[in-house]
Design a protein around this motif. Structure first.
Motif, PDB file in Angstrom:
ATOM      1  N   LYS A 131      -4.611  16.539  -2.023  1.00 44.90           N
ATOM      2  CA  LYS A 131      -5.672  15.801  -2.711  1.00 44.90           C
ATOM      3  C   LYS A 131      -5.235  14.365  -2.991  1.00 44.90           C
ATOM      4  O   LYS A 131      -6.029  13.429  -2.878  1.00 44.90           O
ATOM      5  N   PHE A 132      -3.968  14.205  -3.361  1.00 45.15           N
ATOM      6  CA  PHE A 132      -3.400  12.867  -3.598  1.00 45.15           C
ATOM      7  C   PHE A 132      -3.477  12.025  -2.330  1.00 45.15           C
ATOM      8  O   PHE A 132      -3.891  10.862  -2.364  1.00 45.15           O
ATOM      9  N   LEU A 133      -3.077  12.603  -1.212  1.00 48.77           N
ATOM     10  CA  LEU A 133      -3.141  11.883   0.059  1.00 48.77           C
ATOM     11  C   LEU A 133      -4.588  11.544   0.411  1.00 48.77           C
ATOM     12  O   LEU A 133      -4.886  10.415   0.828  1.00 48.77           O
ATOM     13  N   ASP A 134      -5.461  12.505   0.247  1.00 48.79           N
ATOM     14  CA  ASP A 134      -6.879  12.293   0.571  1.00 48.79           C
ATOM     15  C   ASP A 134      -7.466  11.166  -0.274  1.00 48.79           C
ATOM     16  O   ASP A 134      -8.217  10.322   0.224  1.00 48.79           O
ATOM     17  N   PHE A 135      -7.115  11.131  -1.555  1.00 49.24           N
ATOM     18  CA  PHE A 135      -7.612  10.083  -2.449  1.00 49.24           C
ATOM     19  C   PHE A 135      -7.168   8.705  -1.969  1.00 49.24           C
ATOM     20  O   PHE A 135      -7.896   7.723  -2.129  1.00 49.24           O
ATOM     21  N   ASN A 136      -5.961   8.657  -1.376  1.00 50.66           N
ATOM     22  CA  ASN A 136      -5.428   7.387  -0.894  1.00 50.66           C
ATOM     23  C   ASN A 136      -5.763   7.123   0.575  1.00 50.66           C
ATOM     24  O   ASN A 136      -5.164   6.260   1.219  1.00 50.66           O
ATOM     25  N   GLY A 137      -6.721   7.870   1.085  1.00 53.72           N
ATOM     26  CA  GLY A 137      -7.210   7.621   2.439  1.00 53.72           C
ATOM     27  C   GLY A 137      -6.315   8.122   3.546  1.00 53.72           C
ATOM     28  O   GLY A 137      -6.428   7.684   4.690  1.00 53.72           O
ATOM     29  N   VAL A 138      -5.412   9.038   3.220  1.00 48.92           N
ATOM     30  CA  VAL A 138      -4.481   9.579   4.218  1.00 48.92           C
ATOM     31  C   VAL A 138      -4.945  10.972   4.615  1.00 48.92           C
ATOM     32  O   VAL A 138      -4.878  11.915   3.813  1.00 48.92           O
ATOM     33  N   CYS A 147       6.058  -4.166 -10.486  1.00 51.65           N
ATOM     34  CA  CYS A 147       5.316  -4.378  -9.239  1.00 51.65           C
ATOM     35  C   CYS A 147       3.817  -4.121  -9.393  1.00 51.65           C
ATOM     36  O   CYS A 147       3.056  -4.385  -8.455  1.00 51.65           O
ATOM     37  N   GLY A 148       3.423  -3.624 -10.540  1.00 48.64           N
ATOM     38  CA  GLY A 148       2.007  -3.344 -10.756  1.00 48.64           C
ATOM     39  C   GLY A 148       1.485  -2.216  -9.881  1.00 48.64           C
ATOM     40  O   GLY A 148       0.306  -2.209  -9.492  1.00 48.64           O
ATOM     41  N   ILE A 149       2.341  -1.264  -9.587  1.00 47.98           N
ATOM     42  CA  ILE A 149       1.935  -0.141  -8.728  1.00 47.98           C
ATOM     43  C   ILE A 149       1.055   0.820  -9.528  1.00 47.98           C
ATOM     44  O   ILE A 149       1.437   1.286 -10.608  1.00 47.98           O
ATOM     45  N   LYS A 150      -0.108   1.101  -9.009  1.00 51.39           N
ATOM     46  CA  LYS A 150      -1.086   1.933  -9.715  1.00 51.39           C
ATOM     47  C   LYS A 150      -0.623   3.384  -9.804  1.00 51.39           C
ATOM     48  O   LYS A 150       0.072   3.881  -8.914  1.00 51.39           O
ATOM     49  N   SER A 151      -1.021   4.043 -10.866  1.00 49.65           N
ATOM     50  CA  SER A 151      -0.680   5.460 -11.038  1.00 49.65           C
ATOM     51  C   SER A 151      -1.265   6.308  -9.912  1.00 49.65           C
ATOM     52  O   SER A 151      -0.722   7.367  -9.579  1.00 49.65           O
ATOM     53  N   SER A 152      -2.362   5.834  -9.318  1.00 50.10           N
ATOM     54  CA  SER A 152      -2.997   6.582  -8.225  1.00 50.10           C
ATOM     55  C   SER A 152      -2.151   6.559  -6.958  1.00 50.10           C
ATOM     56  O   SER A 152      -2.408   7.323  -6.021  1.00 50.10           O
ATOM     57  N   ASN A 205       0.811  -1.222   0.000  1.00 47.61           N
ATOM     58  CA  ASN A 205       0.000   0.000   0.000  1.00 47.61           C
ATOM     59  C   ASN A 205       0.841   1.268   0.000  1.00 47.61           C
ATOM     60  O   ASN A 205       0.304   2.376   0.133  1.00 47.61           O
ATOM     61  N   ALA A 206       2.162   1.141  -0.143  1.00 46.05           N
ATOM     62  CA  ALA A 206       3.046   2.309  -0.094  1.00 46.05           C
ATOM     63  C   ALA A 206       2.703   3.317  -1.187  1.00 46.05           C
ATOM     64  O   ALA A 206       2.220   2.970  -2.265  1.00 46.05           O
ATOM     65  N   LEU A 207       2.982   4.583  -0.885  1.00 47.70           N
ATOM     66  CA  LEU A 207       2.822   5.667  -1.851  1.00 47.70           C
ATOM     67  C   LEU A 207       4.204   6.192  -2.229  1.00 47.70           C
ATOM     68  O   LEU A 207       5.152   6.098  -1.443  1.00 47.70           O
ATOM     69  N   TYR A 208       4.306   6.757  -3.436  1.00 46.43           N
ATOM     70  CA  TYR A 208       5.605   7.189  -3.953  1.00 46.43           C
ATOM     71  C   TYR A 208       5.526   8.623  -4.483  1.00 46.43           C
ATOM     72  O   TYR A 208       4.580   8.985  -5.186  1.00 46.43           O
ATOM     73  N   ILE A 209       6.546   9.397  -4.142  1.00 49.91           N
ATOM     74  CA  ILE A 209       6.714  10.745  -4.687  1.00 49.91           C
ATOM     75  C   ILE A 209       7.905  10.699  -5.630  1.00 49.91           C
ATOM     76  O   ILE A 209       9.038  10.444  -5.202  1.00 49.91           O
ATOM     77  N   ILE A 210       7.663  10.926  -6.915  1.00 49.71           N
ATOM     78  CA  ILE A 210       8.754  10.928  -7.900  1.00 49.71           C
ATOM     79  C   ILE A 210       9.183  12.372  -8.156  1.00 49.71           C
ATOM     80  O   ILE A 210       8.362  13.216  -8.533  1.00 49.71           O
ATOM     81  N   THR A 211      10.461  12.652  -7.954  1.00 48.58           N
ATOM     82  CA  THR A 211      10.987  13.993  -8.207  1.00 48.58           C
ATOM     83  C   THR A 211      11.609  14.041  -9.600  1.00 48.58           C
ATOM     84  O   THR A 211      12.380  13.161  -9.971  1.00 48.58           O
ATOM     85  N   ASN A 212      11.248  15.063 -10.345  1.00 47.48           N
ATOM     86  CA  ASN A 212      11.774  15.258 -11.703  1.00 47.48           C
ATOM     87  C   ASN A 212      12.371  16.655 -11.838  1.00 47.48           C
ATOM     88  O   ASN A 212      11.967  17.588 -11.127  1.00 47.48           O
ATOM     89  N   ARG A 213      13.303  16.776 -12.759  1.00 48.41           N
ATOM     90  CA  ARG A 213      13.919  18.075 -13.044  1.00 48.41           C
ATOM     91  C   ARG A 213      14.345  18.093 -14.507  1.00 48.41           C
ATOM     92  O   ARG A 213      14.647  17.043 -15.081  1.00 48.41           O
ATOM     93  N   ASN A 214      14.364  19.261 -15.099  1.00 48.21           N
ATOM     94  CA  ASN A 214      14.872  19.393 -16.460  1.00 48.21           C
ATOM     95  C   ASN A 214      16.217  18.675 -16.559  1.00 48.21           C
ATOM     96  O   ASN A 214      17.098  18.886 -15.726  1.00 48.21           O
TER      97      ASN A 214
END
Length: 318
Positions: free
Chosen positions: A276-283, A248-253, A179-188
């Motif tokens: 909103k992302f956290l709220d959607f995932n019940g956090v 791992c089949g981790i959902k985009s959500s 059930n882990a959530l992931y924050i992906i950091t991107n940069r130019n």
């Protein structure tokens, strides 16, 4: 014969390190019943390439939300961070607003967010850095899950982990916490590569010496020129992240992507979207401090201009 002068601080740090590694590490496993959380909240992990702004982002997130996170204080007791949080629970509440300063991913202050590498190395190897599930030690996997759940029980709130080497441990993290959530950091890419080259020069004195997060193909990458290495390092890390998330089949959500450039331009907007992302995932989390309206991005070339142009040309044409 010269006298042997004992440095008390170094001696204390040595004793504390051994105490963490050999005493608290084992005590945590046998005492987990005293701290064990229910896993009510999904743990949240930062992933991404180095020099993509993750330190600034976690400083803002921990200022904006009442979440748990490893601080420099917790990391002094990396053998059992839950123990520190259990006996010093006020440490999570006395956090002052960040000054949003850091040096190569390290923020100063007892209550500042920390990568806490020594905590991670209790469960994962230093080399190779990439740990697919088939290479994971089952006993260490059990202890990793135990340690995280112990912290959940002590914090009693969602926990955000900021150590980008988690990018190389997605398969194991997913196995332990589906059930882990992931924050992906991107940069130019060019700005990211420029920052990596600047950091290499500052820390190693050379553009060609490897620094941070070696992907599985590092033995091939180090044969390239430094300005090519950093571009391919960024690409290899992104490829691993995308491959393992898919494997791992981790959902985009369950994934929240942050662009460093957009974050600096409008951090409040990104924080609102993250809520909103956290709220959607019940956090459910409590909002707290106000944050700056913008953060300054450096557009100046801070490395040798010839090296910069070679890197830019390589990135644009390969």
């Amino acid at each position: 014969m010269p006298r042997l002068v004992l440095n008390p601080k170094r001696y204390f740090n040595f004793i504390r390190f051994r105490f963490n590694k050999y005493c608290l590490h084992n005590l945590e496993y046998f005492m987990n019943f005293a701290f064990l959380g229910s896993g009510e909240y999904p743990p949240i992990f930062f992933i991404g390439a180095p020099r993509t702004g993750s330190t600034l982002m976690i400083q803002v997130i921990t200022d904006s939300f009442d979440v748990g996170y490893l601080t420099n204080n917790h990391c002094r007791w990396f053998g059992m961070p839950a123990l520190y949080e259990k006996f010093y629970p006020k440490s999570s509440k006395v956090k002052k607003s960040s000054d949003y300063k850091s040096n190569k991913g390290v923020a100063k202050g007892n209550h500042a967010p920390a990568e806490c590498g020594e905590w991670w190395y209790r469960f994962f190897t230093r080399e190779p850095a990439y740990t697919p599930l088939k290479k994971m030690d089952i006993k260490k996997m059990v202890r990793f899950r135990c340690s995280v759940l112990s912290m959940m029980g002590a914090f009693k709130k969602p926990i955000v982990f900021k150590n980008l080497y988690a990018s190389f441990r997605i398969q194991v993290i997913n196995k332990c916490f589906p059930n882990a959530l992931y924050i992906i950091t991107n940069r130019n890419e060019i700005a990211n590569a420029h920052s990596l080259l600047k950091t290499r020069l500052e820390l190693t004195g050379s553009y060609d010496k490897w620094w941070s997060m070696p992907p599985p193909n590092v033995s091939d990458l180090i044969k390239l020129a430094g300005h090519e290495q950093v571009v391919e390092q960024i690409r290899a890390i992104k490829m691993i992240i995308n491959k393992d998330l898919k494997y791992c089949g981790i959902k985009s959500s369950s994934i929240f992507e942050i662009s460093y450039e957009n974050f600096c331009d409008n951090p409040s907007l990104i924080i609102d979207e993250f809520e909103k992302f956290l709220d959607f995932n019940g956090v459910k989390v409590r909002r707290r401090d106000q944050i700056p309206l913008t953060f300054q991005k450096s557009d100046k070339i801070q490395i040798n201009k010839k090296v910069y142009e070679e890197m830019k040309s390589y990135a644009e044409n390969n």
